[in-house]
Write a protein that holds these residues in place. Sequence first.
Motif, mmCIF file in Angstrom:
data_model
loop_
_atom_site.group_PDB
_atom_site.id
_atom_site.type_symbol
_atom_site.label_atom_id
_atom_site.label_comp_id
_atom_site.label_asym_id
_atom_site.label_seq_id
_atom_site.Cartn_x
_atom_site.Cartn_y
_atom_site.Cartn_z
ATOM 1 N N HIS A 211 -2.611 7.062 3.663
ATOM 2 C CA HIS A 211 -2.721 5.790 2.943
ATOM 3 C C HIS A 211 -2.981 5.971 1.452
ATOM 4 O O HIS A 211 -3.566 5.099 0.818
ATOM 5 C CB HIS A 211 -3.835 4.916 3.542
ATOM 6 C CG HIS A 211 -3.647 4.618 4.994
ATOM 7 N ND1 HIS A 211 -2.639 3.820 5.458
ATOM 8 C CD2 HIS A 211 -4.337 5.024 6.083
ATOM 9 C CE1 HIS A 211 -2.710 3.739 6.761
ATOM 10 N NE2 HIS A 211 -3.734 4.470 7.173
ATOM 11 N N CYS B 60 -5.688 -2.024 1.698
ATOM 12 C CA CYS B 60 -4.374 -1.914 1.070
ATOM 13 C C CYS B 60 -4.304 -2.794 -0.174
ATOM 14 O O CYS B 60 -4.734 -3.954 -0.155
ATOM 15 C CB CYS B 60 -3.302 -2.336 2.083
ATOM 16 S SG CYS B 60 -1.635 -2.389 1.400
ATOM 17 N N LYS C 80 -4.272 3.271 -2.938
ATOM 18 C CA LYS C 80 -4.413 3.164 -1.486
ATOM 19 C C LYS C 80 -3.590 1.987 -0.975
ATOM 20 O O LYS C 80 -3.756 0.863 -1.435
ATOM 21 C CB LYS C 80 -5.880 2.931 -1.106
ATOM 22 C CG LYS C 80 -6.852 3.913 -1.725
ATOM 23 C CD LYS C 80 -6.929 5.186 -0.939
ATOM 24 C CE LYS C 80 -7.985 6.114 -1.473
ATOM 25 N NZ LYS C 80 -7.493 7.161 -2.301
ATOM 26 N N CYS C 81 -2.696 2.251 -0.036
ATOM 27 C CA CYS C 81 -1.911 1.167 0.552
ATOM 28 C C CYS C 81 -1.335 1.588 1.902
ATOM 29 O O CYS C 81 -1.416 2.750 2.291
ATOM 30 C CB CYS C 81 -0.813 0.683 -0.393
ATOM 31 S SG CYS C 81 0.199 1.946 -1.134
ATOM 32 N N CYS C 82 -0.772 0.622 2.590
ATOM 33 C CA CYS C 82 -0.180 0.856 3.905
ATOM 34 C C CYS C 82 1.146 1.608 3.758
ATOM 35 O O CYS C 82 1.714 1.693 2.669
ATOM 36 C CB CYS C 82 0.121 -0.471 4.590
ATOM 37 S SG CYS C 82 -1.308 -1.489 4.972
ATOM 38 N N TYR C 83 1.645 2.079 4.899
ATOM 39 C CA TYR C 83 2.981 2.673 4.923
ATOM 40 C C TYR C 83 4.007 1.558 5.020
ATOM 41 O O TYR C 83 3.736 0.470 5.526
ATOM 42 C CB TYR C 83 3.100 3.657 6.086
ATOM 43 C CG TYR C 83 2.241 4.862 5.862
ATOM 44 C CD1 TYR C 83 2.690 5.899 5.048
ATOM 45 C CD2 TYR C 83 0.961 4.937 6.394
ATOM 46 C CE1 TYR C 83 1.878 6.988 4.792
ATOM 47 C CE2 TYR C 83 0.153 6.026 6.139
ATOM 48 C CZ TYR C 83 0.614 7.047 5.340
ATOM 49 O OH TYR C 83 -0.193 8.118 5.069
ATOM 50 N N LEU D 63 -7.988 -0.182 5.797
ATOM 51 C CA LEU D 63 -7.469 1.147 6.107
ATOM 52 C C LEU D 63 -8.566 1.913 6.835
ATOM 53 O O LEU D 63 -9.478 2.446 6.224
ATOM 54 C CB LEU D 63 -7.034 1.864 4.824
ATOM 55 C CG LEU D 63 -5.995 1.109 3.990
ATOM 56 C CD1 LEU D 63 -5.731 1.831 2.681
ATOM 57 C CD2 LEU D 63 -4.709 0.902 4.764
ATOM 58 N N CYS E 34 3.588 -2.657 6.137
ATOM 59 C CA CYS E 34 3.121 -3.508 5.045
ATOM 60 C C CYS E 34 4.198 -4.526 4.665
ATOM 61 O O CYS E 34 5.191 -4.191 4.039
ATOM 62 C CB CYS E 34 2.773 -2.631 3.846
ATOM 63 S SG CYS E 34 1.715 -3.428 2.645
#
Length: 123
Positions: free
Chosen positions: A54, A29, A62-65, A36, A69
């Motif tokens: 993601h 993330c 690209k990252c968390c929900y 991830l 997060c």
Amino acid sequence: QGISSESESDFDRFLDKCDENFRNRSCSCLNCNARLDWMFCNNPEDIWYGSQAHTCHQCLKKCCYEEDCKDENGENYSLALESCRMCLKDFCKECARMNYCAVCKDYYCERCVSVSHCADCNR
């Protein structure tokens, strides 16, 4: 015209291979640096089957929900993803404003719904 079980297994193998590729790259993330571990939904019973997870549909970051997060103070990061229940795409808050339907309690991107409640709840 249904998909044959052979085609489904080919597609499942494809999704598994894509996931393996992302795992080998150690995707994490951009906000909290969490690893991830999966990038594609490979459960045929799931509404998100075959979707890339993601990843913002627009900028491809690209990252968390959002619900997963948080910063060191327990606050949500501004880049965290939310999913649109209508088009089934994920967007970060920098790329698309999400509208919340107070009736069905789901989120919709501004492209799909621009009112205070979704069409399904418009009674």
